[in-house]
Structures are given as C-alpha cells and as structure tokens.
Design an enzyme around this catalytic site. Structure first.
Site, mmCIF file in Angstrom:
data_model
loop_
_atom_site.group_PDB
_atom_site.id
_atom_site.type_symbol
_atom_site.label_atom_id
_atom_site.label_comp_id
_atom_site.label_asym_id
_atom_site.label_seq_id
_atom_site.Cartn_x
_atom_site.Cartn_y
_atom_site.Cartn_z
ATOM 1 N N ARG A 110 2.175 3.356 -5.764
ATOM 2 C CA ARG A 110 1.322 2.988 -4.874
ATOM 3 C C ARG A 110 0.597 1.747 -5.201
ATOM 4 O O ARG A 110 0.463 0.792 -4.417
ATOM 5 C CB ARG A 110 0.174 4.208 -4.590
ATOM 6 C CG ARG A 110 0.482 5.339 -4.042
ATOM 7 C CD ARG A 110 -0.782 6.585 -4.243
ATOM 8 N NE ARG A 110 -1.489 6.242 -3.348
ATOM 9 C CZ ARG A 110 -2.730 6.984 -3.424
ATOM 10 N NH1 ARG A 110 -2.840 8.047 -4.169
ATOM 11 N NH2 ARG A 110 -3.927 6.665 -2.466
ATOM 12 N N CYS A 118 -9.617 4.532 -7.231
ATOM 13 C CA CYS A 118 -8.470 5.174 -7.212
ATOM 14 C C CYS A 118 -8.112 5.400 -5.558
ATOM 15 O O CYS A 118 -8.253 4.180 -4.920
ATOM 16 C CB CYS A 118 -8.496 6.640 -7.763
ATOM 17 S SG CYS A 118 -9.929 7.653 -6.910
#
Length: 276
Positions: free
Chosen positions: A177, A235
């Site tokens: 990611r 995050c």
C-alpha cells in the site's frame, strides 16, 4: 502502570486487584477482514470498550476519530472507570485494536494503562478463565479526561512537516500500500504515501499476535535510524498506527504523536501531495 505492555502472567497475578479494570477493546471488522477464533467470549470480568461507537467521534465522516474529551469522560464513567483505576486493555486478535485504546487514554491524559500482550488468544491458550460476552452496567466512575493536544497532529501539521522535516512520519500500512503496488481497500482513495514518510508495517513488529521481544523490536525499529527525532504515526484510519506507536514506546523515548485521520483523510483529498 510501570510498562505500557503487560504479560498474561502479570494479569493472572494481579487479577484480584480491586483497582484493576479490564477492558475488551475488540472490533468486529478489520481492514483485512481478519476474524477472531473467539467471537463470543471475553476474559472474565472484562468490560467492553467500544472503539467504533462510544470511543469514536460519531459526528466525523472519518473512521475511528478521537472523540471529544467530554464524550470520552462520559463513556469511561459509564464503564465504572475512576481516576485511580489501573487499566489493562486487550483485544480478541492478540494485538490489533487494543493499542488504539491505550493511545486514547494517553491522549486523554491518563497514564495508568497497559496493553495485554497476546490478548484473548494468549489468555485462552493458557487455560485461564473466560465468560460469554453480555451487556452489563456499572456504577458510575469519576474519571475525567484532560486532552493532551501535543499527542495529536492534523493534516496541516503533517503538510508543514513535509517542508520543515522536523519529524519523521512512520506509516504502519503494508509496504504494498505504501508503494502503491496494490489499490487502497477503501474505494476511491489514491494510492501511495505521505512525502518523506517511512514504511514501518505494524505486522513486522508482531509474531503470532504478540509483540516481538524488545531486542527484536529494537533491531527492526533501529534500522530506520530514528535517533531522537520526533515521530508522527500514520496508517489507514488511525488504528494500526497505534501498534507501531506502542512498539516504539517500548524501545525509545522519542517525542510521539499520531496523525489521527491518517490515509482516510490524506488519501482522498486531491490537494494533498503523495509520493509513490
């Protein structure tokens, strides 16, 4: 609490402490659709710390947003939490959402809190007492939140830091990611990472639902030469950033803060810069 992390043995030995309050901070849905092996049980006498509702800002469009101090205070009092309580938080995946609860308490000025390493799975595997989950009420506590604004940053702070480089941003998402090798799990979000941030996936700090031993944490975290640089944790939605924050708290004394909105905000606002 002397340490931010306690063992199963510590909890077993201190289980009857009258000031001890055990909080189950488990969440039903995770971004990776991880499911617990123990959906219907909790550690005996645990109280449910509802991160998704009672302990998130329900007015926010973003997930897992820090609630207002007044709302946090009221929710804690309903759980019977007092100013002199000793709190241990855990979750039913081992280490996943419990560090988020730990972070919230620190942000609200409460230090006497620790995470149970290994959580419910480790407790069950040690043959210790559990009970079915059920809704309970408790005598009101006298807990009072004192918001610590220096422990939280927003997008403007992060944007300013890109230019000034006074702090390091640690991204707890997967490397795939981070480097835009896979699409974001949330539809419509851009891929990539905050410029100048460092990839430190939370999964690299865990083994079978427990934190790595301190020497191993020091080795993994030490690769990034953090020295005494202030750290900002990010995050996908503010959940797993707290795992990395807690891991760093175990091994270094750097100034620490969380970008609470994380990629849930940064990834959808086209005016914010990204790197790939």
């Amino acid at each position: 609490m002397e340490e931010p992390l306690v063992s199963i043995e510590w909890l077993r030995e201190n289980f009857t402490d009258p000031k001890l309050i055990l909080l189950d901070a488990s969440v039903k849905n995770t971004i990776k659709n991880i499911e617990t092996e123990y959906p219907g049980i909790q550690i005996k006498n645990a109280r449910f710390f509802d991160i998704k509702k009672s302990f998130s800002d329900q007015e926010s469009d973003l997930p897992n947003t820090i609630p207002a101090p007044k709302a946090f205070t009221e929710a804690c009092r309903k759980l019977g939490i007092n100013k002199d309580s000793k709190i241990v938080v855990y979750d039913n995946l081992g280490i996943y959402s419990s560090p988020r609860a730990w972070c919230l308490f620190h942000i609200m000025g409460f230090q006497n809190v620790a995470v149970l390493d290994g959580g419910l799975p480790a407790w069950v595997k040690n043959g210790l007492r559990t009970e079915p989950k059920e809704v309970k009420t408790y005598p009101n506590g006298n807990f009072t939140a004192t918001y610590q604004s220096h422990l939280v940053v927003d997008k403007d702070d992060v944007l300013k830091n890109i230019a000034e480089k006074k702090a390091l941003v640690l991204d707890a998402r997967s490397k795939a990611r981070f480097y835009a090798e896979v699409p974001e799990p949330r539809t419509g979000y851009r891929s990539g990472h905050i410029p100048n941030s460092i990839s430190l996936p939370y999964s690299t700090l865990l083994n079978e639902g427990m934190f790595l031993p301190k020497p191993e944490l020091e080795k993994v975290i030490g690769k990034h030469n953090l020295e005494e640089t202030p750290l900002i944790f990010s995050c996908g939605s503010g959940m797993t950033a707290c795992i990395v924050l807690l891991a760093c708290a175990l091994v270094n004394t750097n100034e620490k803060s969380i970008y609470d909105a994380s990629w849930a905000e940064w990834g959808q606002e086209n005016g914010l810069p990204i790197s790939i």
